[in-house]
Write a protein that holds these residues in place. Structure first.
Motif: not given
Length: 148
Positions: A73-76, A103, A106-112
């Motif tokens: 469930k990682e977001q990117w 930015t 990062k605000a959407h909790n993306c890992t990359e």
């Protein structure tokens, strides 16, 4: 210089007019924009569209999508386009839009964040390298024309 994340409630008609009347060249590969297509794009939950302005003129646009991996469930963030108008190049517009995209990621909790560009696009490669990526990959891209 101001970067604005464009949303459905924004004046898309004026934005489309500004984009279509801006100074682009072949390096941008910009298609003609229309309100209906931009509305459809922005209606999706995973899209990001930025417009960069200098003195109320479009200086650049960028589009991206927030994706989720089929495991963990990682977001990117997949960055699709970063385009700078001919008359606003070498002013930091591309870098400002890229930093804004990172930015947002990062605000959407993306890992990359990931993007690709042509190996012979010296300006794009210099821009992306200047942002200190954690990895620079070489790859081969394939395009399939599905209209024939």
């Amino acid at each position: 210089m101001q970067v604005k994340e464009i949303e459905l409630h924004d004046d898309l008609s004026s934005l489309v007019s500004l984009i279509n009347n801006a100074m682009w060249d072949d390096a941008n590969e910009i298609s003609v924009f229309d309100v209906e297509s931009l509305t459809a794009y922005l209606s999706r939950q995973d899209t990001v569209f930025l417009a960069c302005y200098i003195d109320e003129q479009i200086a650049g646009i960028a589009s991206a999508r927030i994706e989720i991996k089929p495991y963990g469930k990682e977001q990117w963030l997949y960055i699709d386009e970063v385009d700078v108008c001919v008359n606003f190049r070498k002013l930091g517009v591309g870098k400002y839009m890229m930093k804004s995209l990172l930015t947002i990621a990062k605000a959407h909790n993306c890992t990359e964040a990931w993007l690709g560009t042509e190996t012979d696009n010296k300006a794009a490669n210099a821009l992306y390298s200047s942002l200190k990526p954690t990895e620079i990959e070489e790859f081969i891209g394939f395009n399939f024309d599905l209209e024939n």
